[in-house]
Design a protein around this motif. Structure first.
Motif, PDB file in Angstrom:
ATOM      1  N   GLY A 132       0.840  -1.201   0.000  1.00  0.00           N
ATOM      2  CA  GLY A 132       0.000   0.000   0.000  1.00  0.00           C
ATOM      3  C   GLY A 132       0.869   1.244   0.000  1.00  0.00           C
ATOM      4  N   ILE A 133       0.564   2.145  -0.899  1.00  0.00           N
ATOM      5  CA  ILE A 133       1.380   3.355  -1.057  1.00  0.00           C
ATOM      6  C   ILE A 133       0.455   4.570  -0.988  1.00  0.00           C
ATOM      7  CG2 ILE A 133       2.977   4.583  -2.605  1.00  0.00           C
ATOM      8  CD1 ILE A 133       3.619   1.784  -3.852  1.00  0.00           C
ATOM      9  N   GLY A 134       0.749   5.453  -0.065  1.00  0.00           N
ATOM     10  CA  GLY A 134      -0.041   6.680   0.068  1.00  0.00           C
ATOM     11  C   GLY A 134       0.840   7.868  -0.245  1.00  0.00           C
ATOM     12  N   ILE A 135       0.414   8.699  -1.189  1.00  0.00           N
ATOM     13  CA  ILE A 135       1.232   9.859  -1.574  1.00  0.00           C
ATOM     14  C   ILE A 135       0.403  11.134  -1.445  1.00  0.00           C
ATOM     15  CG2 ILE A 135       2.619  10.924  -3.392  1.00  0.00           C
ATOM     16  CD1 ILE A 135       3.238   8.220  -4.525  1.00  0.00           C
ATOM     17  N   ASN A 136       0.964  12.087  -0.704  1.00  0.00           N
ATOM     18  CA  ASN A 136       0.320  13.396  -0.574  1.00  0.00           C
ATOM     19  C   ASN A 136       0.648  14.211  -1.818  1.00  0.00           C
ATOM     20  OD1 ASN A 136      -0.561  12.788   2.041  1.00  0.00           O
ATOM     21  ND2 ASN A 136       1.371  13.481   2.930  1.00  0.00           N
ATOM     22  N   LEU A 137      -0.372  14.509  -2.586  1.00  0.00           N
ATOM     23  CA  LEU A 137      -0.117  15.177  -3.858  1.00  0.00           C
ATOM     24  C   LEU A 137      -0.541  16.641  -3.847  1.00  0.00           C
ATOM     25  CD1 LEU A 137      -1.315  12.411  -6.340  1.00  0.00           C
ATOM     26  CD2 LEU A 137       1.040  13.166  -5.946  1.00  0.00           C
ATOM     27  N   ASN A 138      -1.838  16.853  -3.656  1.00  0.00           N
ATOM     28  CA  ASN A 138      -2.382  18.180  -3.952  1.00  0.00           C
ATOM     29  C   ASN A 138      -2.962  18.903  -2.738  1.00  0.00           C
ATOM     30  OD1 ASN A 138      -1.745  17.752  -6.712  1.00  0.00           O
ATOM     31  ND2 ASN A 138      -3.558  16.440  -6.886  1.00  0.00           N
ATOM     32  N   GLN A 139      -2.626  18.445  -1.538  1.00  0.00           N
ATOM     33  CA  GLN A 139      -3.097  19.178  -0.358  1.00  0.00           C
ATOM     34  C   GLN A 139      -2.330  20.506  -0.267  1.00  0.00           C
ATOM     35  OE1 GLN A 139      -1.866  15.944  -0.207  1.00  0.00           O
ATOM     36  NE2 GLN A 139      -2.701  14.858   1.560  1.00  0.00           N
ATOM     37  N   PRO A 140      -3.048  21.580   0.050  1.00  0.00           N
ATOM     38  CA  PRO A 140      -2.333  22.844   0.292  1.00  0.00           C
ATOM     39  C   PRO A 140      -1.600  22.771   1.635  1.00  0.00           C
ATOM     40  CG  PRO A 140      -4.681  23.093   0.721  1.00  0.00           C
ATOM     41  CD  PRO A 140      -4.493  21.686   0.205  1.00  0.00           C
ATOM     42  N   ALA A 141      -0.629  23.644   1.846  1.00  0.00           N
ATOM     43  CA  ALA A 141       0.146  23.622   3.100  1.00  0.00           C
ATOM     44  C   ALA A 141      -0.774  23.720   4.311  1.00  0.00           C
ATOM     45  CB  ALA A 141       1.160  24.755   3.083  1.00  0.00           C
ATOM     46  N   ALA A 142      -1.870  24.454   4.168  1.00  0.00           N
ATOM     47  CA  ALA A 142      -2.797  24.647   5.302  1.00  0.00           C
ATOM     48  C   ALA A 142      -3.382  23.320   5.787  1.00  0.00           C
ATOM     49  CB  ALA A 142      -3.923  25.603   4.892  1.00  0.00           C
ATOM     50  N   PHE A 143      -3.514  22.353   4.895  1.00  0.00           N
ATOM     51  CA  PHE A 143      -4.070  21.049   5.273  1.00  0.00           C
ATOM     52  C   PHE A 143      -3.252  20.423   6.407  1.00  0.00           C
ATOM     53  CE2 PHE A 143      -3.890  16.447   5.006  1.00  0.00           C
ATOM     54  CZ  PHE A 143      -5.224  16.070   4.964  1.00  0.00           C
ATOM     55  N   PHE A 144      -1.926  20.547   6.313  1.00  0.00           N
ATOM     56  CA  PHE A 144      -1.057  19.893   7.296  1.00  0.00           C
ATOM     57  C   PHE A 144      -1.046  20.662   8.620  1.00  0.00           C
ATOM     58  CE2 PHE A 144       0.315  18.785   3.021  1.00  0.00           C
ATOM     59  CZ  PHE A 144       0.153  17.408   3.092  1.00  0.00           C
ATOM     60  N   VAL A 145      -1.264  21.975   8.521  1.00  0.00           N
ATOM     61  CA  VAL A 145      -1.372  22.783   9.746  1.00  0.00           C
ATOM     62  C   VAL A 145      -2.686  22.440  10.446  1.00  0.00           C
ATOM     63  CG1 VAL A 145      -1.498  25.132  10.663  1.00  0.00           C
ATOM     64  CG2 VAL A 145      -0.006  24.632   8.705  1.00  0.00           C
ATOM     65  N   GLU A 146      -3.787  22.448   9.667  1.00  0.00           N
ATOM     66  CA  GLU A 146      -5.110  22.188  10.257  1.00  0.00           C
ATOM     67  C   GLU A 146      -5.212  20.789  10.859  1.00  0.00           C
ATOM     68  OE1 GLU A 146      -7.582  23.034   6.895  1.00  0.00           O
ATOM     69  OE2 GLU A 146      -7.058  25.172   7.025  1.00  0.00           O
ATOM     70  N   ASN A 147      -4.497  19.836  10.265  1.00  0.00           N
ATOM     71  CA  ASN A 147      -4.580  18.452  10.749  1.00  0.00           C
ATOM     72  C   ASN A 147      -3.427  18.074  11.675  1.00  0.00           C
ATOM     73  OD1 ASN A 147      -6.956  16.984   9.296  1.00  0.00           O
ATOM     74  ND2 ASN A 147      -6.039  18.343   7.779  1.00  0.00           N
ATOM     75  N   ASP A 148      -2.693  19.101  12.133  1.00  0.00           N
ATOM     76  CA  ASP A 148      -1.605  18.888  13.090  1.00  0.00           C
ATOM     77  C   ASP A 148      -0.612  17.817  12.595  1.00  0.00           C
ATOM     78  OD1 ASP A 148      -0.155  19.384  15.348  1.00  0.00           O
ATOM     79  OD2 ASP A 148      -1.270  17.970  16.612  1.00  0.00           O
ATOM     80  N   LEU A 149      -0.161  18.009  11.374  1.00  0.00           N
ATOM     81  CA  LEU A 149       0.812  17.081  10.782  1.00  0.00           C
ATOM     82  C   LEU A 149       2.078  17.871  10.413  1.00  0.00           C
ATOM     83  CD1 LEU A 149      -1.701  15.206   8.415  1.00  0.00           C
ATOM     84  CD2 LEU A 149      -0.630  14.258  10.467  1.00  0.00           C
ATOM     85  N   PRO A 150       2.826  18.310  11.435  1.00  0.00           N
ATOM     86  CA  PRO A 150       3.966  19.196  11.151  1.00  0.00           C
ATOM     87  C   PRO A 150       5.085  18.537  10.355  1.00  0.00           C
ATOM     88  CG  PRO A 150       3.962  18.501  13.451  1.00  0.00           C
ATOM     89  CD  PRO A 150       2.669  18.011  12.864  1.00  0.00           C
ATOM     90  N   HIS A 151       5.124  17.187  10.359  1.00  0.00           N
ATOM     91  CA  HIS A 151       6.216  16.496   9.654  1.00  0.00           C
ATOM     92  C   HIS A 151       5.810  16.030   8.264  1.00  0.00           C
ATOM     93  CE1 HIS A 151       8.382  16.767  13.304  1.00  0.00           C
ATOM     94  NE2 HIS A 151       7.620  15.909  13.955  1.00  0.00           N
TER      95      HIS A 151
END
Ligand code: BTN
Length: 253
Positions: A132-151
């Motif tokens: 299984g391969i998951g790739i973050n492609l088109n999320q804006p930077a805000a997505f990672f801030v809002e979802n508390d994913l700093p890494h």
């Protein structure tokens, strides 16, 4: 079944299934009777699985690739190497800046853009692997801030490039198929130089967390079985992905 658009792959993804929504693409392939190289892609996962029991879901449709591929006739040793081979294939699709955090996280600018979970599937005498391969492609930077994913990061946030999910899927299968063909013929040795060249863990100090003890060691190289060769106080030892967790001392590496 239609062909996957633009893919050059012959058997990897020849049989492919697109689901608007599924619990986990890995779980979907672990049940049922599918040919070698079957690919499942989902628009969304509601119970996506990461390594070490973490979840891997949440991106809106079109913003992340959730893909699993089934490989038949696997041997136990393959299970330690397939994650590295999938990581190599994924890194090659993500541009020159992509690096691999051993064993198989793909990073862009020291943040995780791709995660890989390979599981075995046993049906009668048939041992298969579900990768299984998951790739973050088109999320804006805000997505990672809002979802508390700093890494974590996405291809879009780092490069400004928006890449359609199926385009990335085809690029990935085009890399993965020749890798699997060669691996089945010749084993892992031909891939060691390429993997090591992309592995950002090597040459760094890593914290090895093992049996509830943490030691700091130097990551030196990759062993023929895919383990991480480390050295400490003149002694060399190998850690395997399932046995220890490696966290770098600097940033996400
Ligand atoms: C990790 O923790 O880094 C591994 C993440 C693996 C996620 C992928 S998305 C497609 C496939 N289906 C799942 O449920 N997980 C993997």
């Amino acid at each position: 079944m239609e062909e996957l658009p633009v893919s050059c792959a012959v058997w990897c993804g020849k049989h492919w299934i697109y689901l608007d929504e599924v619990g986990s693409t890995n779980d979907y392939l672990k049940k049922g009777d599918f040919p070698d190289g079957t690919v499942v892609i989902a628009g969304r996962q509601t119970a996506g699985k990461g390594r070490r029991g973490k979840s891997w879901s949440g991106a809106p449709t079109g913003q992340a690739l959730y893909l699993s591929v089934l490989f038949h006739s696997m041997k136990p040793d393959d299970m330690g190497l397939l994650p590295l081979l999938c990581g190599l294939a994924a890194a090659r699709t993500l541009g020159d800046a992509a690096r691999i955090k051993w064993p198989n996280d793909v990073l862009l600018h020291q943040k995780k853009v791709c995660g890989i979970l390979c599981e075995s599937r046993i049906q009668g005498s048939q041992v298969s692997a579900v990768c299984g391969i998951g790739i973050n492609l088109n999320q804006p930077a805000a997505f990672f801030v809002e979802n508390d994913l700093p890494h974590a990061t996405s291809l879009l946030s780092v490069t400004g490039e928006e890449r359609p999910v199926l385009t990335e899927a085809c690029m990935l299968l085009d890399e993965l198929e020749p890798i699997l063909d060669q691996y089945r013929r010749e084993g892992f040795a031909p891939f060691l130089p390429a993997y090591q060249a992309l592995c950002a863990t090597l040459g760094r100090q890593v914290q090895v967390i093992r049996a509830q003890q943490t030691v700091t060691a130097q990551a030196v190289s990759i062993a023929p079985d895919g383990g991480l060769v480390c050295s400490k106080d003149g002694e060399t030892f190998v850690i395997r992905a399932g046995e220890a967790s490696v966290r770098g001392l600097y940033g996400y590496l």
